[in-house]
Design a protein around this motif. Structure first.
Motif, mmCIF file in Angstrom:
data_model
loop_
_atom_site.group_PDB
_atom_site.id
_atom_site.type_symbol
_atom_site.label_atom_id
_atom_site.label_comp_id
_atom_site.label_asym_id
_atom_site.label_seq_id
_atom_site.Cartn_x
_atom_site.Cartn_y
_atom_site.Cartn_z
ATOM 1 N N MET A 204 3.162 -7.910 -12.819
ATOM 2 C CA MET A 204 4.101 -8.069 -11.707
ATOM 3 C C MET A 204 5.175 -6.976 -11.626
ATOM 4 N N PRO A 205 5.711 -6.484 -12.753
ATOM 5 C CA PRO A 205 6.665 -5.367 -12.635
ATOM 6 C C PRO A 205 6.019 -4.129 -11.990
ATOM 7 N N LYS A 206 4.738 -3.910 -12.249
ATOM 8 C CA LYS A 206 4.034 -2.780 -11.621
ATOM 9 C C LYS A 206 3.914 -2.996 -10.123
ATOM 10 N N VAL A 207 3.604 -4.212 -9.722
ATOM 11 C CA VAL A 207 3.511 -4.525 -8.284
ATOM 12 C C VAL A 207 4.875 -4.262 -7.621
ATOM 13 N N THR A 208 5.928 -4.710 -8.264
ATOM 14 C CA THR A 208 7.275 -4.517 -7.700
ATOM 15 C C THR A 208 7.632 -3.034 -7.617
ATOM 16 N N ALA A 209 7.275 -2.286 -8.649
ATOM 17 C CA ALA A 209 7.568 -0.837 -8.647
ATOM 18 C C ALA A 209 6.805 -0.145 -7.520
ATOM 19 N N ILE A 210 5.563 -0.535 -7.305
ATOM 20 C CA ILE A 210 4.757 0.091 -6.235
ATOM 21 C C ILE A 210 5.261 -0.362 -4.865
ATOM 22 N N ARG A 211 5.687 -1.612 -4.738
ATOM 23 C CA ARG A 211 6.270 -2.065 -3.462
ATOM 24 C C ARG A 211 7.475 -1.194 -3.095
ATOM 25 N N LYS A 212 8.290 -0.865 -4.097
ATOM 26 C CA LYS A 212 9.485 -0.038 -3.847
ATOM 27 C C LYS A 212 9.062 1.351 -3.361
ATOM 28 N N LEU A 213 8.068 1.914 -4.023
ATOM 29 C CA LEU A 213 7.584 3.254 -3.628
ATOM 30 C C LEU A 213 6.985 3.212 -2.211
ATOM 31 N N ILE A 214 6.232 2.167 -1.907
ATOM 32 C CA ILE A 214 5.643 2.037 -0.567
ATOM 33 C C ILE A 214 6.750 1.955 0.481
ATOM 34 N N ASP A 215 7.743 1.124 0.217
ATOM 35 C CA ASP A 215 8.827 0.954 1.205
ATOM 36 C C ASP A 215 9.559 2.270 1.447
ATOM 37 N N GLU A 216 9.654 3.082 0.406
ATOM 38 C CA GLU A 216 10.358 4.367 0.541
ATOM 39 C C GLU A 216 9.502 5.427 1.245
ATOM 40 N N ALA B 17 -4.168 -1.046 -17.296
ATOM 41 C CA ALA B 17 -3.477 -0.103 -18.182
ATOM 42 C C ALA B 17 -2.906 1.115 -17.449
ATOM 43 N N THR B 18 -3.215 1.252 -16.182
ATOM 44 C CA THR B 18 -2.788 2.443 -15.432
ATOM 45 C C THR B 18 -1.389 2.206 -14.853
ATOM 46 N N PRO B 19 -0.448 3.124 -15.116
ATOM 47 C CA PRO B 19 0.934 2.895 -14.683
ATOM 48 C C PRO B 19 1.148 3.092 -13.175
ATOM 49 N N ALA B 20 2.239 2.537 -12.689
ATOM 50 C CA ALA B 20 2.580 2.616 -11.255
ATOM 51 C C ALA B 20 2.623 4.061 -10.762
ATOM 52 N N GLU B 21 3.098 4.976 -11.614
ATOM 53 C CA GLU B 21 3.266 6.376 -11.190
ATOM 54 C C GLU B 21 1.942 7.021 -10.786
ATOM 55 N N ALA B 22 0.832 6.436 -11.204
ATOM 56 C CA ALA B 22 -0.479 6.998 -10.856
ATOM 57 C C ALA B 22 -0.723 7.002 -9.354
ATOM 58 N N VAL B 23 0.067 6.214 -8.604
ATOM 59 C CA VAL B 23 -0.146 6.180 -7.143
ATOM 60 C C VAL B 23 0.499 7.373 -6.447
ATOM 61 N N LEU B 24 1.425 8.048 -7.144
ATOM 62 C CA LEU B 24 2.317 8.986 -6.445
ATOM 63 C C LEU B 24 1.613 10.052 -5.626
ATOM 64 N N SER B 25 0.574 10.673 -6.168
ATOM 65 C CA SER B 25 -0.022 11.785 -5.424
ATOM 66 C C SER B 25 -0.893 11.307 -4.255
ATOM 67 N N TYR B 26 -1.180 9.989 -4.192
ATOM 68 C CA TYR B 26 -2.033 9.457 -3.119
ATOM 69 C C TYR B 26 -1.264 8.625 -2.095
ATOM 70 N N LEU B 27 -0.075 8.193 -2.488
ATOM 71 C CA LEU B 27 0.672 7.168 -1.740
ATOM 72 C C LEU B 27 0.808 7.454 -0.260
ATOM 73 N N GLU B 28 1.071 8.699 0.085
ATOM 74 C CA GLU B 28 1.352 8.990 1.493
ATOM 75 C C GLU B 28 0.083 9.161 2.331
ATOM 76 N N LYS B 29 -1.075 9.145 1.697
ATOM 77 C CA LYS B 29 -2.303 9.315 2.500
ATOM 78 C C LYS B 29 -3.234 8.106 2.505
ATOM 79 N N VAL B 30 -2.860 7.018 1.819
ATOM 80 C CA VAL B 30 -3.741 5.839 1.811
ATOM 81 C C VAL B 30 -3.159 4.698 2.650
ATOM 82 N N GLU B 31 -4.065 3.791 3.068
ATOM 83 C CA GLU B 31 -3.654 2.631 3.868
ATOM 84 C C GLU B 31 -3.451 1.391 3.000
ATOM 85 N N LEU B 32 -3.892 1.461 1.730
ATOM 86 C CA LEU B 32 -3.774 0.281 0.851
ATOM 87 C C LEU B 32 -3.780 0.719 -0.608
#
Ligand code: DX5
Ligand code: ZN
Length: 214
Positions: free
Chosen positions: A152-164, A117-132
């Motif tokens: 799967m749309p959440k996985v794709t959205a997070i893949r895009k954020l990771i790549d960026e 139930a947790t949206p992709a945006e929840a990764v934003l504040s941690y994305l640049e400091k985690v390895e996974l």
């Protein structure tokens, strides 16, 4: 390269050393720690992780499904984890950041986990400091559940954020991953696949691990 992380939740705990050696062609050993509070099940903890560390050099991916993981992350690092992941829902953002910092201070990799139930945006504040980043494709707590293709749309959205923002960050999925669902995870952008029952119930475990690589 797609990595496979068999979950020992589906292993025979009375024969754990044997069942870890059975997955030696995989990349990570996925260790599910459950406290009966964050999830409605209790699994294994520190002493078992210490014993696992003594019998394998494989990379130990420790998935903490416990409340306030900041209290315990250093002890899981000392017990032999190579990577410790914490659920973003399990504490305040301040304490999740503190948990990540403590894992890094131990020289280990840190990751965050999202419940369905947790949206992709929840990764934003941690994305640049985690390895996974781990995206759950079932409700955490039990092996053998049905894969949630609607993640799967959440996985794709997070893949895009990771790549960026942090291309070295790995993207893992966990729950219901099997020969009929692995390709959709890979196509959505995951590069580490956790699989419990699909690996341990297979008649030929090395062949199943190879099959899951897509
Ligand atoms: C569920 C655990 C999973 C579980 C996966 O809470 O995090 O790692 O063992 O099991 P399968 O692959 O059987 O869905
Ligand atoms: Zn898991």
């Amino acid at each position: 390269m797609i990595k496979i992380a068999p979950s020992i939740l589906s292993a025979d705990f009375a024969n754990l050393e044997r069942d870890i050696h059975r997955i030696s062609t995989a990349d990570y050993v996925h260790v599910d720690v459950m406290d009966g509070v964050f999830v409605p099940n209790i699994s294994i903890g520190l002493p078992v992780l210490q014993s696992i560390r003594k019998v394998t050099d494989m990379f130990l991916d420790v998935h903490l499904m416990i409340v306030e993981p900041v209290r315990y992350v250093e002890r899981f690092c000392d017990a032999g984890a190579d990577l410790v992941t914490v659920h973003v829902e399990s504490d305040t953002p301040e304490n999740i950041h503190a948990a990540i910092d403590k894992i890094h201070a131990k020289g280990k990799k840190a990751g965050i986990v999202l419940k369905p139930a947790t949206p992709a945006e929840a990764v934003l504040s941690y994305l640049e400091k985690v390895e996974l980043i781990l995206v759950m494709t079932v409700e955490p707590g039990f092996g053998g559940q049905k894969f949630m293709a609607d993640m799967m749309p959440k996985v794709t959205a997070i893949r895009k954020l990771i790549d960026e923002k942090n291309p070295a960050c790995e993207l893992e999925v966990d729950g219901g991953v099997a020969p009929d669902t692995c390709k959709t995870c890979i196509d959505a952008g995951a590069n580490v696949l956790v699989a419990g029952s699909a690996v341990y119930k297979a008649p030929d475990i090395p062949a199943r691990i190879a099959e899951l690589r897509g």
